[in-house]
Design an enzyme around this catalytic site. Sequence first.
Site, mmCIF file in Angstrom:
data_model
loop_
_atom_site.group_PDB
_atom_site.id
_atom_site.type_symbol
_atom_site.label_atom_id
_atom_site.label_comp_id
_atom_site.label_asym_id
_atom_site.label_seq_id
_atom_site.Cartn_x
_atom_site.Cartn_y
_atom_site.Cartn_z
ATOM 1 N N SER A 78 68.044 52.792 53.919
ATOM 2 C CA SER A 78 67.454 54.128 54.073
ATOM 3 C C SER A 78 68.497 55.217 54.211
ATOM 4 O O SER A 78 68.160 56.372 54.442
ATOM 5 C CB SER A 78 66.560 54.174 55.316
ATOM 6 O OG SER A 78 65.468 53.311 55.156
ATOM 7 N N THR A 180 66.502 55.548 58.961
ATOM 8 C CA THR A 180 67.276 56.790 58.940
ATOM 9 C C THR A 180 68.012 56.890 60.257
ATOM 10 O O THR A 180 67.424 56.629 61.312
ATOM 11 C CB THR A 180 66.320 58.001 58.841
ATOM 12 O OG1 THR A 180 65.813 58.042 57.522
ATOM 13 C CG2 THR A 180 67.010 59.313 59.170
ATOM 14 N N THR A 198 70.115 60.378 55.734
ATOM 15 C CA THR A 198 69.085 59.506 55.148
ATOM 16 C C THR A 198 69.095 59.577 53.619
ATOM 17 O O THR A 198 69.562 60.561 53.038
ATOM 18 C CB THR A 198 67.690 59.952 55.644
ATOM 19 O OG1 THR A 198 66.705 59.012 55.205
ATOM 20 C CG2 THR A 198 67.297 61.318 55.136
ATOM 21 N N ARG A 208 62.300 65.795 46.097
ATOM 22 C CA ARG A 208 61.731 65.850 47.460
ATOM 23 C C ARG A 208 62.855 65.917 48.511
ATOM 24 O O ARG A 208 63.835 65.191 48.461
ATOM 25 C CB ARG A 208 60.873 64.617 47.684
ATOM 26 C CG ARG A 208 60.183 64.574 49.042
ATOM 27 C CD ARG A 208 60.914 63.700 50.032
ATOM 28 N NE ARG A 208 60.185 63.533 51.283
ATOM 29 C CZ ARG A 208 60.711 63.019 52.381
ATOM 30 N NH1 ARG A 208 61.939 62.609 52.386
ATOM 31 N NH2 ARG A 208 59.989 62.913 53.476
ATOM 32 N N VAL A 209 62.676 66.815 49.461
ATOM 33 C CA VAL A 209 63.588 66.913 50.603
ATOM 34 C C VAL A 209 62.767 66.671 51.858
ATOM 35 O O VAL A 209 61.656 67.199 51.995
ATOM 36 C CB VAL A 209 64.258 68.309 50.653
ATOM 37 C CG1 VAL A 209 65.019 68.511 51.965
ATOM 38 C CG2 VAL A 209 65.193 68.494 49.456
ATOM 39 N N GLY A 210 63.287 65.876 52.760
ATOM 40 C CA GLY A 210 62.546 65.567 53.983
ATOM 41 C C GLY A 210 62.974 66.427 55.156
ATOM 42 O O GLY A 210 63.547 67.512 54.990
ATOM 43 N N ASP A 211 62.696 65.930 56.348
ATOM 44 C CA ASP A 211 63.027 66.676 57.571
ATOM 45 C C ASP A 211 64.486 66.533 57.971
ATOM 46 O O ASP A 211 65.034 67.407 58.649
ATOM 47 C CB ASP A 211 62.166 66.140 58.731
ATOM 48 C CG ASP A 211 62.425 64.644 58.982
ATOM 49 O OD1 ASP A 211 62.479 63.882 57.991
ATOM 50 O OD2 ASP A 211 62.592 64.257 60.147
ATOM 51 N N THR A 231 62.779 60.546 63.180
ATOM 52 C CA THR A 231 62.776 59.585 62.086
ATOM 53 C C THR A 231 61.326 59.334 61.675
ATOM 54 O O THR A 231 60.403 59.593 62.446
ATOM 55 C CB THR A 231 63.468 58.264 62.493
ATOM 56 O OG1 THR A 231 63.463 57.364 61.390
ATOM 57 C CG2 THR A 231 62.780 57.610 63.675
ATOM 58 N N GLY A 232 61.145 58.840 60.461
ATOM 59 C CA GLY A 232 59.788 58.565 59.993
ATOM 60 C C GLY A 232 59.366 59.536 58.910
ATOM 61 O O GLY A 232 60.199 60.064 58.169
#
Length: 322
Positions: A78, A180, A198, A208-211, A231-232
Site C-alpha cells: 500500500s 498506509t 501511500t 484519484r488522490v486520497g486523504d 488510514t483507510g
Amino acid sequence: MYTRRKFIALSALGAALSSVSTRLMAKRPTSTSPVAVATWRNFAAVTTAGKLLEAGGSALDAVEQGVRVVEANPGDMSVGYGGRPDRNGDVTLDACIMDAQGNCGSVCFLQHIKHPVSVARKVMENTPHVILAGQGALEFALSQGFEREVLLTDASIREWKKWKKKAEYQPIINIENHDTIGMLTMDQQGDISGACTTSGLAYKLPGRVGDSPIIGAGLFVDNEVGGATATGMGEAVLKTLGSFLVVELMRQGRSPQAACEEAVKRIVSKQRFDNIQVGFLAMNKKGQTGAFCIQPGFVYSTYKNGKDELHKSNSFVKKARD
Ligand code: SD4
C-alpha cells in the site's frame, strides 16, 4: 541616523521579542522521552525513527527516515515501491510531511519515485508551495536528484492481473486499503512532526488522490497541541478533514483517545460506513497516544522508552464482518 525615537522603538521590539521567546522557552520541556507512533504493524519504521530520536535527531528527520523504511519495502503493497497500482496498472503515490513550525509539503499522483515523502520534504523546504501533483511533481523530483524507478513488482503485477479478470471495484476492508503509513514523532525537545505516505486505494481510478497527501485530512500537526494521522478510505477522511479535527479536539482538552473517537463518530453520523474502514491515530504534547477506527482490525505501532509495541485499536463497530 540613529535617532532617539528609533532607539525607543528598537528597545520596545527587543523587549517584546524577548518576552515571546521567554514564553516559548517556558513551554518547552527540557528533555522529553522520544516517541514514534505509526499506523498498522510497522515495527521497523517506528524503531528506525525511535533510535534516531534517542540519538538526538529531530522529529522531522526521524519521521522521514521512519516512513522511508516502508516506502522501500515491496512487501508493503500500500506504500511506495511495490504498492498496488491504479486500474490501468500505474503506481501513483501520495505523501506529505509536516514539521513543528507548521511548515508542510506534499506530493500527489506522483509516479516513478520510490520515496515520495522525501520529495514532499523538498517541496516544503525548497519551494514556496505546499502541494505538487502529477507530472509537475515528477519533474520537480527529478530536478532535485531523485531517480526515476519502476515501482511495479512481480507480486503487484500478478495481483493486478488477477483483479483485471473481473475488474470489480470493491475495496476490501483492512486489506486493499490497508497499511498506509501515517507516523508521528516527538523528539527530545518535545517537538512534534508527522508524515503520511501511500500508493492509495488499490485499482483506483487514474488520477484519484486520497486523504494522505492533504494536510488536515491524512495528517495534521500543531506543535502546541499534538498530531494526528489517518488510514483507510480516504474519501471518508477528506469529507471530514479528520486529522485536523482530531488535533482541534485535543486543543479543546480531549485526550488523543477521546479525540479519535469523536472524529470517527463524525464520519459514521454522516456517511455510510458499513463497507469502509477508517482509523485515526493521535499523539499529544505529553507523548500520550490514542487511536480509534470504524471496523475492527486497525492496529498501530509505538516506540516509547526504548521498546516497540503493537496496540489494537478499539472500533465503533464491535464485531468483524465475515
Ligand atoms: C487513501 N487513506 O488513499 C489512503 C489509503 C490507506 O491504508 O490509508 N490505506 O485513501
